[in-house]
Design a protein around this motif. Structure first.
Motif: not given
Length: 288
Positions: A73-78, A81-99, A148-151
Motif C-alpha cells: 500500500d505504501d509503494a511509491t517508487n515503481i 519491465l517489459s510492460s507491453g500495451f499494459s497501462f498499469r502505471g498510467l492507472a496508478l499515477a492517475t489514482d495515487r502519488p506514485v513515481y 527518488p530515494a527510498g525502496p
C-alpha cells in the motif's frame, strides 16, 4: 480521441492480447483497443461463445490484478519491465502519488507513447515511459538511479518466458543488486509451469494465442515445478515474501467463460486440470 499514429505497426500478438484485455475491466484496455482499431469501430464481443478465447481472457485478467494485489500500500517508487500495451502505471499515477517508470523495447515504447498521450488525464503521481532492454545493465541502472530515494518495487508480467536460463539469471542479479542497495520487492507474474491446456477440440476454439506460444517455444523457458522455480530464485539470493491468492469468482470474464462452455467441457476441465499452472510471487532479497 484522435489517432496520431499508424497502429498497424503493433505486432499481431500484442494486438490480440490488448483486444482480449478489452473484454475486462483492466484500466485503459478498452479505450486503447478503440484507438488501435480506429477508424474501424471497436466494441467488445460479449456474445463470443468460444471457450478457448475466454479461458485466455480469464488468465490475463487474473495475471494483471495479481501484481496490483501484491503491491504494498505504501509503494511509491515503481519500475515496470517489459510492460507491453499494459497501462498499469498510467492507472496508478492517475489514482495515487506514485513515481512510476514504464519500460519496454524502443519500438514498442515509440508506438505506446501516442496511446498514452491520448489516454492520459490529470495525474496525481509521476508517470513516464522509457526505452529499456531489461538485460542492458547499464541502462537499467541508469533508469533506477532516476527514482527518488527510498525502496523500489520492480514489476513485470510476460517477460521471463521469453528469456533463457542464463538471461533469467542475469535479470535476477540486476534486480537483486538494486533491491539489496535500496530495499523493496520484485513482483513477477511469470512463474509458469511447463504444462499445456488439455488437448480438447471444444477448448481449442477461439484460442488465438496457442499457435504464437508454440511458434516462439515459450514453454521451453518455463519451470518444471514451483519447487524448481523457488530454488532458482533462491540460488540468486531472492526469496518469496508473498504469493498471489487468486479469486477467480471476482473476474468479470468468468461468467462469459462459463456461458461459452458445455457442461461436458466443464466436467473434462475439472478432471484434467489438477493443480495450478501459474502463480505470481513477490520476492525480496534473502537475508542470508
Amino acid at each position: 480521441m484522435q489517432q496520431t499514429r499508424n497502429y498497424n505497426t503493433i505486432s499481431p500478438s500484442a494486438r490480440a492480447l490488448l483486444l482480449m484485455k478489452a473484454h475486462t475491466t483492466i484500466p485503459f484496455a478498452r479505450e486503447a483497443a478503440k484507438l488501435i482499431q480506429d477508424p474501424e469501430p471497436f466494441e467488445p464481443d460479449f456474445s463470443n461463445r468460444q471457450p478457448g478465447f475466454w479461458i485466455r481472457v480469464m488468465h490475463f485478467e487474473a495475471r494483471y490484478w495479481s501484481i496490483n494485489q501484491l503491491l504494498p500500500d505504501d509503494a511509491t517508487n515503481i519500475l515496470e519491465l517489459s510492460s507491453g500495451f499494459s497501462f498499469r502505471g498510467l492507472a496508478l499515477a492517475t489514482d495515487r502519488p506514485v513515481y512510476y517508470i514504464d519500460t519496454d523495447l524502443p519500438d514498442l515504447i515509440a508506438t505506446k507513447q501516442p496511446l498514452v498521450a491520448a489516454l492520459a488525464g490529470p495525474l496525481r503521481g509521476h508517470y513516464e515511459l522509457k526505452a529499456l532492454n531489461a538485460l542492458d545493465t547499464s541502462i537499467f541502472n541508469s533508469i533506477v538511479s532516476g527514482f527518488p530515494a527510498g525502496p523500489l518495487v520492480i514489476v513485470n508480467e510476460g517477460l521471463l518466458m521469453y528469456l533463457g536460463m542464463e538471461e533469467k539469471r542475469q535479470l535476477c542479479r540486476e534486480i537483486r543488486d538494486v533491491l539489496a542497495e535500496r530495499g523493496g520487492y520484485w513482483i513477477t507474474a511469470d512463474v509458469y509451469l511447463r504444462r499445456d491446456l488439455p488437448e480438447d477440440e471444444e477448448l481449442s476454439r477461439g484460442d488465438t494465442l496457442r499457435e504464437f506460444l508454440e511458434q516462439h517455444r515459450v514453454k521451453d523457458n518455463m519451470f518444471e515445478s514451483f519447487e524448481e522455480a523457488e530454488a532458482f530464485f533462491a540460488s540468486e539470493g531472492l526469496v518469496i515474501d508473498k504469493e498471489f491468492e487468486p479469486d477467480y469468482m471476482s473476474l468479470g470474464s468468468l461468467p462469459h467463460f462459463l456461458a461459452s462452455c458445455s457442461p461436458e467441457l466443464l466436467q473434462r476441465l475439472r478432471a484434467n486440470m489438477s493443480g495450478k499452472m501459474h502463480t505470481t510471487w513477490r520476492l525480496k532479497v534473502s537475508e542470508r
